[in-house]
Motif scaffolding. Sequence first.
Motif, mmCIF file in Angstrom:
data_model
loop_
_atom_site.group_PDB
_atom_site.id
_atom_site.type_symbol
_atom_site.label_atom_id
_atom_site.label_comp_id
_atom_site.label_asym_id
_atom_site.label_seq_id
_atom_site.Cartn_x
_atom_site.Cartn_y
_atom_site.Cartn_z
ATOM 1 N N LYS A 36 16.178 -30.390 20.293
ATOM 2 C CA LYS A 36 14.690 -30.277 20.409
ATOM 3 C C LYS A 36 13.885 -29.672 19.353
ATOM 4 O O LYS A 36 14.319 -29.080 18.277
ATOM 5 C CB LYS A 36 14.673 -29.156 21.407
ATOM 6 N N PHE A 37 12.639 -30.332 19.104
ATOM 7 C CA PHE A 37 11.907 -29.879 18.087
ATOM 8 C C PHE A 37 11.053 -28.680 18.437
ATOM 9 O O PHE A 37 10.317 -28.595 19.312
ATOM 10 C CB PHE A 37 11.016 -31.080 17.567
ATOM 11 N N LEU A 38 11.189 -27.831 17.544
ATOM 12 C CA LEU A 38 10.368 -26.337 17.752
ATOM 13 C C LEU A 38 9.498 -26.205 16.649
ATOM 14 O O LEU A 38 9.972 -26.269 15.296
ATOM 15 C CB LEU A 38 11.412 -25.285 17.803
ATOM 16 N N ARG A 39 8.230 -25.683 16.717
ATOM 17 C CA ARG A 39 7.169 -25.638 16.002
ATOM 18 C C ARG A 39 7.370 -24.185 15.420
ATOM 19 O O ARG A 39 7.411 -23.046 16.151
ATOM 20 C CB ARG A 39 5.695 -25.961 16.444
ATOM 21 N N ILE A 40 7.456 -23.959 14.162
ATOM 22 C CA ILE A 40 7.642 -22.532 13.683
ATOM 23 C C ILE A 40 6.449 -22.154 12.853
ATOM 24 O O ILE A 40 5.964 -22.941 11.624
ATOM 25 C CB ILE A 40 8.870 -22.630 12.830
ATOM 26 N N GLN A 41 5.832 -20.979 13.061
ATOM 27 C CA GLN A 41 4.775 -20.319 12.332
ATOM 28 C C GLN A 41 5.635 -19.347 11.510
ATOM 29 O O GLN A 41 6.239 -18.239 12.005
ATOM 30 C CB GLN A 41 3.902 -19.735 12.967
ATOM 31 N N CYS A 42 5.306 -19.202 9.910
ATOM 32 C CA CYS A 42 6.186 -18.261 9.225
ATOM 33 C C CYS A 42 5.168 -17.219 8.922
ATOM 34 O O CYS A 42 3.975 -17.490 8.625
ATOM 35 C CB CYS A 42 6.289 -18.933 7.795
ATOM 36 N N LYS A 43 5.631 -16.041 8.976
ATOM 37 C CA LYS A 43 5.064 -14.745 8.822
ATOM 38 C C LYS A 43 5.405 -13.677 7.791
ATOM 39 O O LYS A 43 6.674 -13.873 7.684
ATOM 40 C CB LYS A 43 4.520 -14.058 10.141
ATOM 41 N N THR A 44 4.653 -12.999 7.189
ATOM 42 C CA THR A 44 5.226 -12.333 6.189
ATOM 43 C C THR A 44 4.927 -10.790 6.780
ATOM 44 O O THR A 44 3.948 -10.517 7.277
ATOM 45 C CB THR A 44 4.622 -12.062 4.752
ATOM 46 N N ALA A 45 6.048 -10.074 6.790
ATOM 47 C CA ALA A 45 5.953 -8.779 7.558
ATOM 48 C C ALA A 45 5.398 -7.553 6.237
ATOM 49 O O ALA A 45 5.696 -7.826 5.336
ATOM 50 C CB ALA A 45 7.197 -8.331 8.177
ATOM 51 N N TYR A 46 4.788 -6.624 6.715
ATOM 52 C CA TYR A 46 4.363 -5.504 6.032
ATOM 53 C C TYR A 46 4.849 -4.281 6.645
ATOM 54 O O TYR A 46 4.935 -4.092 7.855
ATOM 55 C CB TYR A 46 2.743 -5.621 5.558
ATOM 56 N N GLN A 47 4.937 -3.079 5.849
ATOM 57 C CA GLN A 47 5.204 -1.959 6.421
ATOM 58 C C GLN A 47 3.947 -1.204 7.014
ATOM 59 O O GLN A 47 3.088 -1.184 6.710
ATOM 60 C CB GLN A 47 5.756 -0.976 5.312
ATOM 61 N N LYS A 48 4.334 -1.050 8.412
ATOM 62 C CA LYS A 48 3.266 -0.451 9.338
ATOM 63 C C LYS A 48 3.588 1.213 8.991
ATOM 64 O O LYS A 48 2.478 1.776 9.074
ATOM 65 C CB LYS A 48 3.509 -0.974 10.803
ATOM 66 N N SER A 49 4.720 1.796 9.439
ATOM 67 C CA SER A 49 4.862 2.997 9.497
ATOM 68 C C SER A 49 6.410 3.229 9.101
ATOM 69 O O SER A 49 7.339 2.038 9.001
ATOM 70 C CB SER A 49 4.695 3.962 10.558
ATOM 71 N N GLU A 50 6.871 4.451 8.960
ATOM 72 C CA GLU A 50 8.357 4.675 8.563
ATOM 73 C C GLU A 50 9.266 4.007 9.854
ATOM 74 O O GLU A 50 9.023 4.272 10.900
ATOM 75 C CB GLU A 50 8.591 6.526 8.480
ATOM 76 N N GLY A 51 9.929 3.273 9.195
ATOM 77 C CA GLY A 51 10.912 2.584 10.422
ATOM 78 C C GLY A 51 10.336 1.301 11.191
ATOM 79 O O GLY A 51 11.004 0.786 12.028
ATOM 80 N N THR A 52 9.128 1.154 10.737
ATOM 81 C CA THR A 52 8.518 -0.239 11.517
ATOM 82 C C THR A 52 7.833 -1.175 10.191
ATOM 83 O O THR A 52 7.204 -0.644 9.537
ATOM 84 C CB THR A 52 7.448 0.380 12.352
ATOM 85 N N VAL A 53 7.988 -2.448 10.704
ATOM 86 C CA VAL A 53 7.183 -3.530 9.999
ATOM 87 C C VAL A 53 6.371 -4.122 10.973
ATOM 88 O O VAL A 53 6.596 -4.196 12.188
ATOM 89 C CB VAL A 53 8.138 -4.594 9.118
ATOM 90 N N ALA A 54 5.236 -4.597 10.592
ATOM 91 C CA ALA A 54 4.502 -5.674 11.528
ATOM 92 C C ALA A 54 4.115 -6.892 11.015
ATOM 93 O O ALA A 54 4.264 -7.100 9.606
ATOM 94 C CB ALA A 54 3.215 -4.636 11.697
ATOM 95 N N PHE A 55 3.657 -7.796 11.723
ATOM 96 C CA PHE A 55 3.055 -9.179 11.055
ATOM 97 C C PHE A 55 1.960 -9.497 12.031
ATOM 98 O O PHE A 55 1.964 -9.189 13.277
ATOM 99 C CB PHE A 55 4.072 -10.202 11.121
#
Length: 153
Positions: free
Chosen positions: A55-74
């Motif tokens: 199967k072909f799957l489309r991938i969107q790449c993202k860079t995470a950033y620190q949101k708070s202590e113990g958490t990253v977000a994108f």
Amino acid sequence: MSDRTTWYESLNEPQKRGQATEAIIRSAFVLRDVPVLVPAYDNEPYDLVVEIAGKFLRIQCKTAYQKSEGTVAFETVSTRRRGDGYDRTGYDGRAEYFAVYDPINDNRYLGPVSEAATGKMEIRFRDSANGQHAGINWAKEYLFDKRLAALRP
């Protein structure tokens, strides 16, 4: 602060950070013997196409950033500047997965677009100070190798 975080911060242009993330994600797939296709143009709503189990799957790449202590977000939307403001568009129906690189912890995550929150998704890798567990996107559930293994026969 680790060298990789410093390197990412030194890439002042968001496009350069995005290019670095795409290269890291692309190599993660290649190292795991997953064929990767790259669109010829930069205006598609996905960065890569991978073939897994026929199967072909489309991938969107993202860079995470620190949101708070113990958490990253994108960001789970594409933001484009228009003459009259900004256009924010989600990826539903335009990509199947987000592949996320977290330069703070050197982790890679893979998650279905259909599971992502609208606008921004947070991934927690440490327990919260208040002990909350409900409704949290735990990093261990989105780790690249774990999700990739689930996609393979």
